[in-house]
Write a protein that holds these residues in place. Structure first.
Motif, mmCIF file in Angstrom:
data_model
loop_
_atom_site.group_PDB
_atom_site.id
_atom_site.type_symbol
_atom_site.label_atom_id
_atom_site.label_comp_id
_atom_site.label_asym_id
_atom_site.label_seq_id
_atom_site.Cartn_x
_atom_site.Cartn_y
_atom_site.Cartn_z
ATOM 1 N N ILE A 61 -1.610 15.841 1.477
ATOM 2 C CA ILE A 61 -1.236 16.225 2.840
ATOM 3 C C ILE A 61 -2.130 17.349 3.334
ATOM 4 C CG2 ILE A 61 0.593 17.261 4.245
ATOM 5 C CD1 ILE A 61 2.585 15.692 2.452
ATOM 6 N N THR A 62 -2.389 18.329 2.478
ATOM 7 C CA THR A 62 -3.268 19.439 2.851
ATOM 8 C C THR A 62 -4.662 18.931 3.188
ATOM 9 O OG1 THR A 62 -2.023 20.976 1.479
ATOM 10 C CG2 THR A 62 -4.265 21.622 2.049
ATOM 11 N N ASN A 63 -5.175 18.013 2.383
ATOM 12 C CA ASN A 63 -6.506 17.450 2.650
ATOM 13 C C ASN A 63 -6.543 16.684 3.968
ATOM 14 O OD1 ASN A 63 -7.715 18.512 0.377
ATOM 15 N ND2 ASN A 63 -7.228 16.735 -0.890
ATOM 16 N N ARG A 64 -5.492 15.921 4.266
ATOM 17 C CA ARG A 64 -5.453 15.193 5.540
ATOM 18 C C ARG A 64 -5.392 16.158 6.719
ATOM 19 N NH1 ARG A 64 -2.204 11.549 2.456
ATOM 20 N NH2 ARG A 64 -0.268 12.410 3.266
ATOM 21 N N LEU A 65 -4.611 17.226 6.596
ATOM 22 C CA LEU A 65 -4.527 18.213 7.671
ATOM 23 C C LEU A 65 -5.865 18.916 7.888
ATOM 24 C CD1 LEU A 65 -1.025 19.757 7.010
ATOM 25 C CD2 LEU A 65 -1.693 18.319 8.937
ATOM 26 N N LYS A 66 -6.578 19.212 6.813
ATOM 27 C CA LYS A 66 -7.906 19.827 6.933
ATOM 28 C C LYS A 66 -8.878 18.886 7.629
ATOM 29 C CE LYS A 66 -7.617 22.946 2.978
ATOM 30 N NZ LYS A 66 -8.121 23.254 1.622
ATOM 31 N N THR A 67 -8.816 17.612 7.286
ATOM 32 C CA THR A 67 -9.690 16.623 7.914
ATOM 33 C C THR A 67 -9.397 16.502 9.402
ATOM 34 O OG1 THR A 67 -9.861 15.390 5.847
ATOM 35 C CG2 THR A 67 -10.420 14.205 7.867
ATOM 36 N N VAL A 68 -8.125 16.445 9.761
ATOM 37 C CA VAL A 68 -7.733 16.357 11.165
ATOM 38 C C VAL A 68 -8.213 17.588 11.928
ATOM 39 C CG1 VAL A 68 -5.744 16.386 12.727
ATOM 40 C CG2 VAL A 68 -5.794 14.811 10.809
ATOM 41 N N ASN A 69 -8.091 18.757 11.326
ATOM 42 C CA ASN A 69 -8.537 19.986 11.969
ATOM 43 C C ASN A 69 -10.054 19.966 12.195
ATOM 44 O OD1 ASN A 69 -8.079 22.628 13.033
ATOM 45 N ND2 ASN A 69 -8.967 23.454 11.159
ATOM 46 N N GLN A 70 -10.799 19.497 11.215
ATOM 47 C CA GLN A 70 -12.253 19.401 11.361
ATOM 48 C C GLN A 70 -12.625 18.424 12.479
ATOM 49 O OE1 GLN A 70 -13.364 18.282 7.401
ATOM 50 N NE2 GLN A 70 -13.632 20.401 6.723
ATOM 51 N N LEU A 71 -11.944 17.287 12.528
ATOM 52 C CA LEU A 71 -12.213 16.306 13.584
ATOM 53 C C LEU A 71 -11.873 16.867 14.961
ATOM 54 C CD1 LEU A 71 -10.882 13.080 11.851
ATOM 55 C CD2 LEU A 71 -13.264 13.597 12.417
ATOM 56 N N ARG A 72 -10.783 17.615 15.046
ATOM 57 C CA ARG A 72 -10.401 18.228 16.315
ATOM 58 C C ARG A 72 -11.473 19.200 16.786
ATOM 59 N NH1 ARG A 72 -8.325 22.937 17.921
ATOM 60 N NH2 ARG A 72 -8.249 23.684 15.794
ATOM 61 N N LYS A 73 -11.979 20.016 15.863
ATOM 62 C CA LYS A 73 -13.029 20.971 16.212
ATOM 63 C C LYS A 73 -14.290 20.267 16.685
ATOM 64 C CE LYS A 73 -11.546 24.781 13.260
ATOM 65 N NZ LYS A 73 -11.899 25.627 12.106
ATOM 66 N N VAL A 74 -14.657 19.174 16.028
ATOM 67 C CA VAL A 74 -15.835 18.405 16.445
ATOM 68 C C VAL A 74 -15.627 17.822 17.831
ATOM 69 C CG1 VAL A 74 -17.178 16.320 15.960
ATOM 70 C CG2 VAL A 74 -16.630 17.885 14.116
ATOM 71 N N MET A 119 0.842 -1.169 0.000
ATOM 72 C CA MET A 119 0.000 0.000 0.000
ATOM 73 C C MET A 119 0.894 1.242 0.000
ATOM 74 S SD MET A 119 -3.119 0.885 2.525
ATOM 75 C CE MET A 119 -2.462 1.923 3.788
ATOM 76 N N LYS A 120 0.593 2.156 -0.883
ATOM 77 C CA LYS A 120 1.400 3.362 -1.010
ATOM 78 C C LYS A 120 0.575 4.554 -0.533
ATOM 79 C CE LYS A 120 4.674 5.358 -4.160
ATOM 80 N NZ LYS A 120 5.276 5.323 -5.471
ATOM 81 N N ILE A 121 1.191 5.390 0.273
ATOM 82 C CA ILE A 121 0.516 6.573 0.811
ATOM 83 C C ILE A 121 0.835 7.764 -0.078
ATOM 84 C CG2 ILE A 121 0.374 8.149 2.771
ATOM 85 C CD1 ILE A 121 1.103 5.749 4.542
ATOM 86 N N ASP A 122 -0.216 8.480 -0.458
ATOM 87 C CA ASP A 122 -0.061 9.668 -1.296
ATOM 88 C C ASP A 122 0.542 10.789 -0.448
ATOM 89 O OD1 ASP A 122 -0.217 11.721 -3.094
ATOM 90 O OD2 ASP A 122 -2.391 11.647 -3.336
ATOM 91 N N MET A 123 1.735 11.224 -0.803
ATOM 92 C CA MET A 123 2.423 12.272 -0.061
ATOM 93 C C MET A 123 2.506 13.575 -0.859
ATOM 94 S SD MET A 123 3.024 10.979 2.838
ATOM 95 C CE MET A 123 4.190 12.085 3.574
ATOM 96 N N SER A 124 1.610 13.734 -1.816
ATOM 97 C CA SER A 124 1.602 14.978 -2.588
ATOM 98 C C SER A 124 1.128 16.124 -1.706
ATOM 99 C CB SER A 124 0.682 14.848 -3.803
ATOM 100 O OG SER A 124 -0.664 14.710 -3.386
#
Length: 52
Positions: A10-23, A1-6
C-alpha cells in the motif's frame, strides 16, 4: 487475481500515485500544458480540469 494489501504494498502504491500526481502537475504548468489549454479552451472538460 489477488491484490497485495500489505503495509509495504500500500505504501509503495501511494508513493507511485504521488509521483504521478507531481508529474501531471508539472506537465500542466509547462509550456506544453499552456499550449494544450489554449488549443482546447472551448472544451468544457479541459476548463474544469485546469481549474482544479
Amino acid at each position: 487475481m489477488k491484490i497485495d494489501m500489505s503495509k509495504e504494498a500500500i505504501t509503495n502504491r501511494l508513493k507511485t500515485v504521488n509521483q504521478l500526481r507531481k508529474v501531471c502537475l508539472s506537465l500542466a504548468n509547462s509550456s506544453a500544458g499552456a499550449k494544450i489549454r489554449k488549443q482546447t479552451a472551448d472544451k468544457q472538460s479541459v476548463g474544469q480540469v485546469s481549474a482544479a
